[in-house]
Enzyme design. Structure first.
Site, short mmCIF file in Angstrom:
data_model
loop_
_atom_site.label_atom_id
_atom_site.label_comp_id
_atom_site.label_asym_id
_atom_site.label_seq_id
_atom_site.Cartn_x
_atom_site.Cartn_y
_atom_site.Cartn_z
NE ARG A 187 25.45 33.16 0.01
CZ ARG A 187 25.37 31.95 0.84
NH1 ARG A 187 25.84 31.59 1.96
NH2 ARG A 187 24.02 31.17 0.49
CB THR A 209 26.39 27.89 9.73
OG1 THR A 209 26.21 27.87 8.14
CG2 THR A 209 26.74 29.65 9.58
CB THR A 235 28.46 29.49 6.68
OG1 THR A 235 28.22 27.94 6.53
CG2 THR A 235 28.08 29.86 5.23
CB SER A 266 22.62 33.58 2.39
OG SER A 266 23.10 33.22 4.05
N GLY A 286 22.31 27.13 11.26
CA GLY A 286 21.19 26.65 11.23
C GLY A 286 20.43 26.66 9.82
O1 DON Z 1 23.79 30.61 3.69
C1 DON Z 1 22.86 29.85 4.32
O2 DON Z 1 21.92 30.15 4.38
C2 DON Z 1 23.54 28.62 4.39
N1 DON Z 1 24.37 27.99 3.54
C3 DON Z 1 23.82 28.27 5.87
C4 DON Z 1 24.19 27.11 6.19
C5 DON Z 1 24.02 26.79 7.69
O3 DON Z 1 23.76 27.60 8.38
C6 DON Z 1 24.34 25.30 8.10
N2 DON Z 1 24.27 25.19 9.53
N3 DON Z 1 23.91 25.04 10.26
#
Ligand code: DON
Length: 568
Positions: free
Chosen positions: A103, A381, A399, A452, A473
Site C-alpha cells: 500500500r 481499481t 490500484t 483500504s 469498487g
Molecule cells: O484502497 C481502496 O479502498 C481504494 N483506494 C480502492 C479504489 C477503488 O477500488 C476504485 N475502484 N473502483
C-alpha cells in the site's frame, strides 16, 4: 405440416418473449473450465502474459508479477507502478498463506490537516486531484518482494511483455476508449497524458489507435535491470522527485528510498465449519469486514432464505450497516493505531449484532454511530486471480484509487500518479471519495498507510483451496467479495452464476441500498415500501477461480467487457 411448423415457431417466439418479459435481464454466466492453470484479470493482454509465463514453467507468483507489470501499461486506469495494493499468496509447498502489503504511504512531510482549508472545511479537490493526493508508491517494491521470495523465473522475462507494449503500443478497446473519452477534459490538463493518450487534433482516438508510452518503457527497463532500486533510487527516482519539486509536492528521494512493503499476518475466519476465509489485514479493512459480515450472516441463520429475496437483502443490509460503522470507528494502519481485530472477528461479537437485527424494522444509521455524508467520485481499481499447475495461488488487488489516479504523469518517468491520500480521513465525519467516514485512527500522519477496502481473498474448504476472488469498487469491494462467497457456499452456485447474480451494497453512510438493475423490480418496490432508500448502481468487477472436482472454473465479471479469463 408446414403451417403447423410455422405456428409452432410463432408460439415458441411468443413464449420466449413472455419469458424475457417476466425474467428481468440477467448477466452472462458462462465460465471457463480448465484442468491445469488459470488467470482471471481485467485485461486480455495481461491474461495472455500470465498464461505464457505459466506455460513457460513460471509459477503463480511469477505470473502475477508479469500480469501486474503488463497491466501498468495496457490497463493504465488502474494497473500501475505508481500506486499500491495487496497480494495474498498461497504457497503450496509450505501450505501457508502470505499477505503482502504494498500500500502507498503518506510522505514524511504530510501532516494531519493537510487537506483542510483555513476555516476547517475539507478541500476535496486538493485531496483527490492535486500533487498532494499522491502517496509514496508501493507497487514496484511489492512485486519485487513477491518475486524475490517466491518467484522461479528471471525478472527480465517478467517485464518483457510490459516493455514491449509500452514501446510498441497497445490497442485501445471499446471499454478503454469509453473511459478515456469520458475523462478527456480531466486528463488533457496534464501535458504527458495529452501527448501519450490522445490524438493531437481532437483529443480523441480511432478504434485502431495505439497508445505508446516510451517514457514508461524506459522506467520499466530500469526496473528490469535493477529491480526495486531501478525505481526507488537513481535516475528514475530523481526524475520522479523533480516532478514533485516542480509542482511543489511533498514526495522526496528519502520517501522513495525508505519505502518498504510489509509481509503481514493474514486475517482468517471460519464460515460454517468447513470453510476458512483468508484475506487482507489492516491497512485493509477488507479481511476484517468480510469475516465480521460472514459471522453475522452465519448467526442470522439465513439458510432457508431465498437468494436475493426481500428478507435476504434486508438482513444482510443491516449486517453491512454495523460492519461499515465498525470500519469507520476502529480501522486504520495497524503500524500506527491499535485495532481490536480479535473482537471484531469473533463469533460472540457477531452474535450480539445479529441479535439486534430483525426484518420487522430498519436500524436507523444514527442509532449505530454518528454521521455525515456527501456524493462519491468515479471509481477504478483492478483485481486478478491466478492458480498454477502445482496449486500455488495469487489473489491480488492493486490500484491508483480513482481511474488514472490524480490525473498526472510524473514527468519523464511515464508513471501515472495515484490519488490514494484521499483514502485517509481528512477530518473525522467528512467522507472520502467513496462516501466513507473515518476518525483519528485513519487520520493522516507521516509514513502512515491509508485505510483500504481492497480485499484479495482465498477461501479454503476442508483445508483445500476452493475459491480465489477479489474486485475493484472502492467501498463496494467488500460487499462484492462477500456476495461471491455467499453465492458459492450457501447457494451452491457455479462461479458463473455467482459472478453474474445481481448485487447490493450498503455502507452505513450514506443510508442507501445500492442495487443493481437485474434485481427483481418487485423486491425493490417492497424494500422501498418498507422505508429503505434505494439507488441503482453497478457493483464490482470480480475475477474469480473456483477449484472443484479436480477442475478449475474461472469467471471474469460480465460487468466488464475487457476482462479475460483463460486456462489450460
Ligand atoms: O484502497 C481502496 O479502498 C481504494 N483506494 C480502492 C479504489 C477503488 O477500488 C476504485 N475502484 N473502483
Amino acid at each position: 405440416m408446414i403451417l403447423k411448423n410455422k405456428n409452432y415457431i410463432l408460439l415458441t417466439i411468443l413464449f420466449s418473449c413472455f419469458l424475457v418479459s417476466i425474467h428481468h435481464a440477467t448477466l452472462d454466466s458462462s465460465e471457463v473450465i480448465s484442468k491445469t492453470a488459470m488467470v482471471a484479470s481485467q485485461d486480455e493482454y495481461a491474461t495472455d502474459t500470465g498464461i505464457s509465463i505459466l506455460k513457460e514453467g513460471g509459477n503463480a507468483i511469477d505470473a502475477a508479477v508479469a500480469v501486474a507489470y503488463t497491466m501498468a501499461v495496457t490497463h493504465p486506469r488502474a494497473g500501475n507502478i505508481g500506486g499500491g495494493g495487496f497480494m495474498m499468496i498461497y504457497h503450496k509447498q509450505s501450505d501457508q498463506v502470505y499477505a503482502l502489503d504494498f500500500r502507498e504511504k503518506a510522505p514524511k512531510k504530510a501532516y494531519r490537516d493537510l487537506f483542510l482549508n483555513e476555516d476547517g472545511s475539507v478541500d476535496n479537490e486538493k485531496a483527490r486531484f492535486s500533487i498532494f493526493s499522491a502517496g509514496v508508491p508501493g507497487t514496484v517494491a511489492g512485486l519485487e518482494a513477491a518475486h524475490q521470495r517466491f518467484g522461479s523465473i528471471s525478472r527480465e522475462r517478467l517485464l518483457n511483455d510490459a516493455i514491449y507494449y509500452a514501446e510498441n503500443g497497445f490497442i485501445v478497446d471499446s471499454d478503454q476508449k469509453k473511459v478515456l473519452t469520458k475523462k478527456v477534459e480531466f486528463l488533457t490538463k496534464d501535458n504527458q497524458f495529452k501527448k501519450h493518450f490522445y490524438n493531437k487534433k481532437k483529443n480523441s482516438f480511432s478504434p485502431k489507435n495505439k497508445i505508446v508510452q516510451k517514457n514508461l518503457a524506459k522506467t520499466l527497463k530500469s526496473i528490469q535491470q535493477q529491480g526495486k532500486k531501478g525505481f526507488y533510487e537513481g535516475k528514475v527516482a530523481e526524475n520522479f522527485v523533480s516532478f514533485f519539486e516542480e509542482n511543489k509536492g511533498l514526495i522526496t528521494l528519502d520517501d522513495l528510498k525508505s519505502y518498504e512493503p510489509v509481509w503481514r499476518k493474514p486475517i482468517q475466519g471460519k464460515y460454517k465449519d468447513q470453510y476458512n476465509i483468508v484475506s487482507m489485514p489492516p491497512p485493509s479493512s477488507g479481511g476484517i469486514a468480510i469475516i465480521e459480515l460472514l459471522n453475522i450472516i452465519e448467526a442470522l441463520e439465513l439458510e432457508n432464505t431465498k437468494h436475493n429475496s426481500v428478507d435476504y437483502i434486508h438482513n444482510i443490509v443491516e449486517a453491512m450497516k454495523y460492519t461499515y460503522a465498525d470500519r469507520a470507528t476502529h480501522l486504520g494502519d495497524q503500524d500506527f493505531v491499535s485495532i481490536p481485530i480479535e473482537m471484531l472477528t469473533s463469533k460472540e461479537y457477531a452474535k450480539s449484532i445479529a441479535n439486534q437485527i430483525s426484518t420487522k424494522n430498519i436500524t436507523a444509521i444514527k442509532a449505530i454511530k454518528p454521521d455525515l455524508f456527501e456524493d462519491s467520485e468515479s471509481l477504478e481499481t483492478t483485481h486478478f486471480s491466478i492458480i498454477d499447475k502445482d496449486g500455488n495461488i495469487v489473489s491480488c488487488t492493486y490500484t491508483l484509487n480513482f481511474a488514472f489516479g490524480n490525473g498526472m504523469i510524473a514527468g519523464k518517468t511515464g508513471v501515472i500518479l495515484n490519488n490514494e491520500m484521499d483514502d485517509f480521513s481528512a477530518k473525522p465525519g467528512s467522507p472520502n471519495g467513496f462516501g466513507l467516514l473515518g476518525n483519528e485512527k485513519n487520520e493522516i500522519a507521516p509514513e502512515k498507510r491509508m485505510l483500504s477496502s481492497m480485499s484479495p481473498t482465498i477461501v479454503f474448504q476442508n483445508e483445500k483451496p476452493f475459491l480465489i476472488t477479489g474486485s475493484p469498487g472502492g467501498s463496494t469491494i467488500i460487499t462484492s467479495v462477500l456476495q461471491i462467497i455467499l453465492n458459492v457456499i450457501d447457494y451452491d452456485m457455479t462461479i458463473g452464476q455467482a459472478s453474474s447474480a445481481a448485487r447490493f451494497h450498503h455502507q452505513w453512510f450514506p443510508d442507501i441500498i445500492f442495487m443493481e438493475k437485474e434485481h427483481n423490480p418487485k423486491n425493490i418496490e417492497i424494500l422501498k415500501n418498507k422505508g429503505f432508500k434505494i439507488e441503482n448502481r453497478r457493483l464490482g468487477i470480480t475475477q474469480s477461480i473456483l477449484v472443484k472436482d479436480n477442475s478449475l472454473f474461472g469467471k471474469s465479471d460480465p460487468r466488464n467487457i475487457s476482462s479475460s479469463t483463460k486456462g489450460y
